[in-house]
Motif scaffolding. Structure first.
Motif, short mmCIF file in Angstrom:
data_model
loop_
_atom_site.label_atom_id
_atom_site.label_comp_id
_atom_site.label_asym_id
_atom_site.label_seq_id
_atom_site.Cartn_x
_atom_site.Cartn_y
_atom_site.Cartn_z
N ARG A 152 0.93 -1.35 -0.01
CA ARG A 152 -0.14 -0.15 -0.24
C ARG A 152 0.79 1.21 -0.19
O ARG A 152 0.27 2.33 0.49
N GLN A 204 -3.31 4.24 8.18
CA GLN A 204 -4.39 4.72 7.62
C GLN A 204 -5.19 3.95 6.21
O GLN A 204 -6.22 3.73 6.29
N ILE A 205 -4.12 3.94 5.49
CA ILE A 205 -4.44 3.51 4.22
C ILE A 205 -4.79 2.35 4.24
O ILE A 205 -5.84 1.80 3.50
N ARG A 207 -5.92 0.43 7.00
CA ARG A 207 -7.25 0.26 7.62
C ARG A 207 -8.39 0.47 6.61
O ARG A 207 -9.42 -0.33 6.51
N ASN A 208 -8.33 1.69 5.76
CA ASN A 208 -9.24 1.99 4.76
C ASN A 208 -9.65 0.94 3.76
O ASN A 208 -10.81 0.48 3.35
N ARG A 209 -8.31 0.28 3.57
CA ARG A 209 -8.45 -1.00 2.39
C ARG A 209 -9.21 -2.09 2.93
O ARG A 209 -9.97 -2.57 2.25
N LEU A 211 -11.28 -2.15 5.24
CA LEU A 211 -12.91 -1.89 5.47
C LEU A 211 -13.48 -1.81 4.28
O LEU A 211 -14.77 -2.15 4.08
N SER A 212 -12.98 -1.39 2.98
CA SER A 212 -13.61 -1.56 1.68
C SER A 212 -13.78 -3.05 1.12
O SER A 212 -14.49 -3.07 0.37
N PRO A 217 -10.80 -4.58 10.55
CA PRO A 217 -9.49 -3.72 10.35
C PRO A 217 -8.61 -3.77 11.57
O PRO A 217 -7.69 -2.66 11.66
#
Length: 273
Positions: A152, A204-205, A207-209, A211-212, A217
């Motif tokens: 990432r 952060q990146i 974690r967002n990945r 979640l998507s 997470p």
């Protein structure tokens, strides 16, 4: 064979400016154009450093600068050095005609030069897609650029952007538990560039990945200590091999690609010196 230095200054990534220069040079025969690419020119200090390089390699200065004060400063410095300077939206071809002392020749075959550039870009895109995420390391020597970084760190989107600019780009994830193939350390033709990012931003990146993807997470993948360990591992590798490093924390993909292209062009010039 006529030889000319072309200095391309842009306050953005410079993609449009570079394409204009390529198209204009294609209108002339037997010309060796040495391109000096200066993207992200947004301060007087940066411009002054560039002017030192321009003075050392005088030639035609092409620019796209939206800041009027910066543009006036560039024009004043160019006039003081007696250098021709043209805004990219002016008649670039006329400026080249004046400095090279020849007229453009409108004959069949000129478009072929641009066609070759188009097909080279398509070839770069195909190569890049086929060598994403560490795949095809046996062909890395054919690449122009190899990007290395932890998961990432924006390796794939940066690779695709570079491919659209005509650079064959491979990329490889750096994983502590799975060292890269030995081929990475013996490459001769490609320029290897390390991509890094701040630990907090990377968490952060990631974690967002997760979640998507509707995944939990809270794993070691987003554990700050583990992430810091990964990044330290990557930085040691970059330093041990003397690879240039691009910090992606506050850079857009376009800005990162422009910085990498600048490094690549500097390397080509140094090798040709």
């Amino acid at each position: 064979m006529s030889r000319i230095h072309l200095h391309l200054l842009s306050d953005s990534t410079g993609e449009t400016l570079e394409n204009i220069a390529k198209a204009a040079i294609g209108a002339f025969e037997n010309v060796e154009a040495v391109r000096h690419f200066w993207p992200m020119v947004r301060s007087d200090v940066h411009l002054d450093r560039i002017m030192e390089e321009i003075a050392a390699n005088p030639g035609l200065v092409l620019f796209t600068l939206s800041n009027h004060q910066l543009r006036r400063r560039l024009e004043t410095r160019c006039r003081a050095l007696g250098l021709p300077h043209v805004a990219a939206l002016d008649s670039v071809t006329d400026a080249l005609s004046n400095i090279l002392g020849q007229e453009t020749r409108n004959r069949p075959g000129r478009k072929h030069i641009l066609d070759e550039a188009y097909f080279a870009r398509i070839e770069a895109i195909q190569f890049t897609i086929a060598h994403d995420d560490g795949v095809g390391h046996e062909n890395w020597e054919e690449a122009d650029i190899v990007l290395a970084g932890v998961s990432r760190a924006s390796k794939t989107p940066t690779s695709i952007y570079l491919a659209n600019r005509g650079y064959k780009t491979a990329n490889i994830p750096l994983v502590i538990q799975s060292p890269p193939p030995p081929a990475l350390y013996s490459l001769k033709h490609p320029m290897v560039v390390g991509l890094t990012v701040s630990p907090e931003r990377l968490v952060q990146i990631r974690r967002n990945r997760l979640l998507s993807l509707n995944q939990a997470p809270e794993t070691s993948y987003v554990n700050l200590d583990k992430v810091q360990e990964e990044l330290a591992f990557a930085r040691r590798m970059f330093a041990d091999n003397g690879w240039p490093v691009i910090d992606m924390t506050r850079r857009s993909i376009e800005e990162a690609a422009a910085a990498i292209i600048n490094l690549f062009n500097d390397r080509v010039l140094a090798e040709g010196a």
